[in-house]
Design an enzyme around this catalytic site. Structure first.
Site, PDB file in Angstrom:
ATOM      1  N   ASP A  56       0.867  -1.169   0.000  1.00 39.94           N
ATOM      2  CA  ASP A  56       0.000   0.000   0.000  1.00 39.94           C
ATOM      3  C   ASP A  56       0.908   1.224   0.000  1.00 39.94           C
ATOM      4  OD1 ASP A  56      -1.697   2.115   0.518  1.00 39.94           O
ATOM      5  OD2 ASP A  56      -2.692   1.188   2.228  1.00 39.94           O
ATOM      6  N   VAL A  57       0.929   1.978  -1.103  1.00 43.13           N
ATOM      7  CA  VAL A  57       1.881   3.084  -1.213  1.00 43.13           C
ATOM      8  C   VAL A  57       1.558   4.225  -0.258  1.00 43.13           C
ATOM      9  CG1 VAL A  57       2.503   2.564  -3.601  1.00 43.13           C
ATOM     10  CG2 VAL A  57       0.635   4.190  -3.136  1.00 43.13           C
ATOM     11  N   ASN A  83       3.568   4.925 -10.605  1.00 37.11           N
ATOM     12  CA  ASN A  83       2.353   4.805 -11.413  1.00 37.11           C
ATOM     13  C   ASN A  83       1.075   4.728 -10.579  1.00 37.11           C
ATOM     14  OD1 ASN A  83       0.676   3.869 -13.845  1.00 37.11           O
ATOM     15  ND2 ASN A  83       0.552   2.096 -12.482  1.00 37.11           N
ATOM     16  N   TYR A 149      -8.224  15.241  -8.546  1.00 37.13           N
ATOM     17  CA  TYR A 149      -7.296  14.428  -9.329  1.00 37.13           C
ATOM     18  C   TYR A 149      -6.356  15.321 -10.129  1.00 37.13           C
ATOM     19  CZ  TYR A 149      -5.592  11.357 -13.028  1.00 37.13           C
ATOM     20  OH  TYR A 149      -4.790  10.676 -13.910  1.00 37.13           O
ATOM     21  N   LYS A 153      -2.102  15.778  -9.943  1.00 37.08           N
ATOM     22  CA  LYS A 153      -1.170  15.598 -11.053  1.00 37.08           C
ATOM     23  C   LYS A 153      -0.386  16.872 -11.347  1.00 37.08           C
ATOM     24  CE  LYS A 153      -2.025  11.274 -11.817  1.00 37.08           C
ATOM     25  NZ  LYS A 153      -0.995  10.239 -11.585  1.00 37.08           N
TER      26      LYS A 153
END
Length: 240
Positions: A56-57, A83, A149, A153
């Site tokens: 789990d990042v 990613n 989102y 980014k």
């Protein structure tokens, strides 16, 4: 001895396609994602030595353990493909968007990226390796449908450029690949339709297109570095 690259979010979609492309190019690949079963299925299909580490990042200790497992197995880490990502339900007024969605997008896309780089960078520095981030078209242009989102980014691109300023002089390449829409299962957690259901595969990029772009960024040798690669559908600017 072939180079070792770690790919997060590698259990499906762009991450799995990237792992397959890199393995086909001769890299040894470390696959990370939360789903152990799907990770193992991707790993079993790779033609080179590969390691699957359920991770789990958003868990700092888990990401540190992921890098430790990589070094224990292979003794080196030459590159990382950041990613793993998620997005919120589109077209929801900010006053009605659940804090759970805001926090999850921020945790995965921002904290997860930082935790991954923080853990991997010392080993990558030793190899004069590479860090490749999966950005987005929405990280360069406004998105009224998915502002959280998009903001994550935009942050990623700023972090990547700033990181390059620090480690580029040491011979570490830092790049961002910004794809436009790709038909994958992305977005299924909070949305009624995932990108698989919502996007026409004949009119959009494929996961293989994006994997090819990541492989190209990784393939450059010092002093050359692809700092940012935009991979958009050919008619993308028509929307303006």
């Amino acid at each position: 001895m072939s180079e070792v690259v770690l790919v997060t979010g590698a259990s499906s979609g762009i991450g799995a396609a990237t792992a397959r492309r890199l393995a086909a190019d001769g890299y040894r690949v470390v696959l990370a994602a939360r789903s152990e079963g799907r990770l193992d299925r991707v790993r079993e299909d790779l033609p080179t030595d590969a390691l699957a580490v359920p991770t789990d990042v958003t868990d700092l200790d888990a990401v540190a353990g992921l890098v430790d497992a990589t070094l224990d197995r292979f003794g080196r880490l030459d590159g990382v493909v950041v990613n793993a990502g998620t997005g919120e339900q589109p077209d929801v007024p900010l006053s009605e968007l659940s804090l759970d969605q805001f926090e999850q997008v921020t945790d995965v896309n921002v904290k997860g990226a930082f935790y991954t780089v923080r853990a991997a960078l010392p080993a990558i520095r030793e190899r004069s390796g590479a860090v490749v981030f999966l950005g987005s078209y929405k990280g360069k242009y406004p998105s009224t449908a998915t502002p959280i989102y998009a903001a994550s980014k935009w942050w990623l691109r700023g972090f990547a450029a700033s990181l390059a300023g620090r480690v580029g002089p040491e011979g570490v390449q830092v790049g961002v690949v910004n794809p436009s829409g790709v038909p994958t299962a992305f977005g299924g957690e909070f949305r009624e339709q995932s990108n698989d259901d919502r996007l026409d595969p004949d009119a959009e990029l494929s996961i293989e297109d994006v994997a090819d772009a990541v492989a190209y960024v990784l393939s450059n040798a010092s002093p050359a570095a692809v700092t940012e690669l935009d991979l958009f559908r050919e008619d993308i600017y028509e929307r303006f």
